[in-house]
Design an enzyme around this catalytic site. Sequence first.
Site, PDB file in Angstrom:
ATOM      1  N   TYR A  62       1.242  -1.414  -0.050  1.00  0.00           N
ATOM      2  CA  TYR A  62      -0.083   0.306   0.003  1.00  0.00           C
ATOM      3  C   TYR A  62       1.031   1.074   0.152  1.00  0.00           C
ATOM      4  O   TYR A  62       1.795   1.130   1.134  1.00  0.00           O
ATOM      5  CB  TYR A  62      -0.692  -0.139   0.867  1.00  0.00           C
ATOM      6  N   GLU A  64      -0.055   4.451  -0.169  1.00  0.00           N
ATOM      7  CA  GLU A  64      -0.800   6.361  -0.773  1.00  0.00           C
ATOM      8  C   GLU A  64      -0.358   6.902  -0.527  1.00  0.00           C
ATOM      9  O   GLU A  64       0.529   7.192   0.548  1.00  0.00           O
ATOM     10  CB  GLU A  64      -2.867   6.131   0.263  1.00  0.00           C
ATOM     11  N   ASP A 207      -5.734  14.634 -24.426  1.00  0.00           N
ATOM     12  CA  ASP A 207      -5.887  12.680 -24.368  1.00  0.00           C
ATOM     13  C   ASP A 207      -4.932  12.421 -25.305  1.00  0.00           C
ATOM     14  O   ASP A 207      -6.043  12.306 -26.400  1.00  0.00           O
ATOM     15  CB  ASP A 207      -7.461  13.159 -24.253  1.00  0.00           C
ATOM     16  N   THR A 233      -3.405   7.063 -21.721  1.00  0.00           N
ATOM     17  CA  THR A 233      -2.869   5.481 -20.954  1.00  0.00           C
ATOM     18  C   THR A 233      -1.850   4.990 -21.249  1.00  0.00           C
ATOM     19  O   THR A 233      -1.042   5.410 -22.463  1.00  0.00           O
ATOM     20  CB  THR A 233      -4.435   3.935 -21.867  1.00  0.00           C
ATOM     21  N   LYS A 236      -1.795   1.557 -24.879  1.00  0.00           N
ATOM     22  CA  LYS A 236      -1.784   0.533 -26.402  1.00  0.00           C
ATOM     23  C   LYS A 236      -0.506   1.441 -26.849  1.00  0.00           C
ATOM     24  O   LYS A 236      -0.169   0.334 -27.004  1.00  0.00           O
ATOM     25  CB  LYS A 236      -2.818   2.553 -27.017  1.00  0.00           C
ATOM     26  N   ARG A 242      -1.672  -1.741 -18.710  1.00  0.00           N
ATOM     27  CA  ARG A 242      -3.057  -0.845 -18.509  1.00  0.00           C
ATOM     28  C   ARG A 242      -2.580   0.003 -17.527  1.00  0.00           C
ATOM     29  O   ARG A 242      -2.676  -0.619 -16.671  1.00  0.00           O
ATOM     30  CB  ARG A 242      -3.482  -1.948 -18.257  1.00  0.00           C
TER      31      ARG A 242
HETATM   32  N1  DSN Z   1     -11.193   1.387 -25.364  1.00  0.00           N
HETATM   33  C1  DSN Z   1     -10.907   2.308 -26.457  1.00  0.00           C
HETATM   34  C2  DSN Z   1     -10.588   2.676 -27.280  1.00  0.00           C
HETATM   35  O1  DSN Z   1     -11.029   1.163 -27.903  1.00  0.00           O
HETATM   36  O2  DSN Z   1      -9.871   3.205 -28.030  1.00  0.00           O
HETATM   37  C3  DSN Z   1     -10.862   3.210 -25.516  1.00  0.00           C
HETATM   38  O3  DSN Z   1     -11.283   3.829 -23.911  1.00  0.00           O
END
Ligand code: DSN
Length: 423
Positions: A62, A64, A207, A233, A236, A242
């Site tokens: 933990y 925090e 974003d 994120t 990707k 993730r």
């Molecule tokens: N689900 C993602 C996408 O496929 O673009 C975005 O959150």
Amino acid sequence: MERKWDYYPLKKEFLREEDPEVFRISQLEDKRIKEGIELIASENYVSPAVLEAMSTSFTNKYAEGVPGKRYYPGNQFIDEIESLAIERVKKIFQAEHANVQPLSGCPANMAVYFGLLNLGDTVLAQALDQGGHLSHGSPVSFSGKWYNFVHYHTNEQGWIDMDEVEELAKKHRPKIILAGFSAYSRNLDWKRFREIADEVGAIAMADIAHIAGLIAGKQLANPVPIFDVVTTTTHKTLRGPRGAVIMCKEKYAKKIDKAVFPGIQGGPHEHIIAAKAVAFGENLTEGFQRYAKRIIENARALAAGLMNRGFKIITGGTDNHCMLVDLRPKGITGKAAQDALEKAGIYANKNLIPYDPQKPMITSGIRLGTPAVTTRGMKPSDMEKIADFIDRVVQNIENEEKIKEIREEVRGFASSFPIFSWE
Ligand code: DSN
């Protein structure tokens, strides 16, 4: 040096012995990956090192707070690993401040709104049915329920209309102007977004979840130095675990950190942060730049291969890793195409196209992306083969036998590639 792995080199020996059921299912997923063609634009395969970092003992702790300022004791090495992730991501994007704790993209965006807005404040963002994202003000998401989102659009051909962005900004005086998308294949004009935000006194937010890896790999322009706050994120095109990151100017740092914790999250997932650090280390290599370049080359080759077979690509091509295919000229819906392609072992999601007459669960389009197939070592000549598979599936959409035949061809083709290949 080229390094490739046919399967992930994980032994899973304890899993096999202790929980054969979970082991069995996990083996099946490995096989599905190996024998399929992954074209979902938001997906990718992590390196073995990123995968290993996710199974380190950092999962037990933990933590925090932020490095150097934790609520619980015992965080000496947690601080070290989190600081390393922060320093690396700041270096990649030339960020003044970074918080690497957001659990995923929606929580990252939620933390920004929570930290910088009051309930009901106005945000100007790209419409979901024209390439935007649920967390950019969809009425079914917290964002659309708690804040007053106004949306800008694309024109009939699918290009963002920056004059409309300016017009709406002047009319609605948003507190945040948000640039970013989950299904758009053209470069954003970061400078113009910044100028419009300045004109109306708005916070400029981006974003970059879909294109962060292409920016890190120096193939697309980087908004971080000129924007106030940028979320992404990490799973990707960045090819990490993730999760997500928020980067911002120093003047917003305290508000963002407090919004992440205690605002909307509790204990950070430090094993994932360790894996983020590994991925960021990879992002800083020249090999990753070659990978990012190859993603775009592959996307262009796939778009060309499909257009040569009579498919209509929104905006007529792509600048990044993805494309939207308008299936109306082929007389089929996005859902029908998604289902038939899945039967053939090709994964691509149905997606609304601009001014789509179909509902979101049906759609007139599919979205295709090349990050995952590029990780497997596929090249533009392989995209020609994939375009041919897609074309044949669409032509034989009601012929189960034919689709089964194509499935076997796809299995043979996909299995001949490693699961992960360094450029
Ligand atoms: N689900 C993602 C996408 O496929 O673009 C975005 O959150």
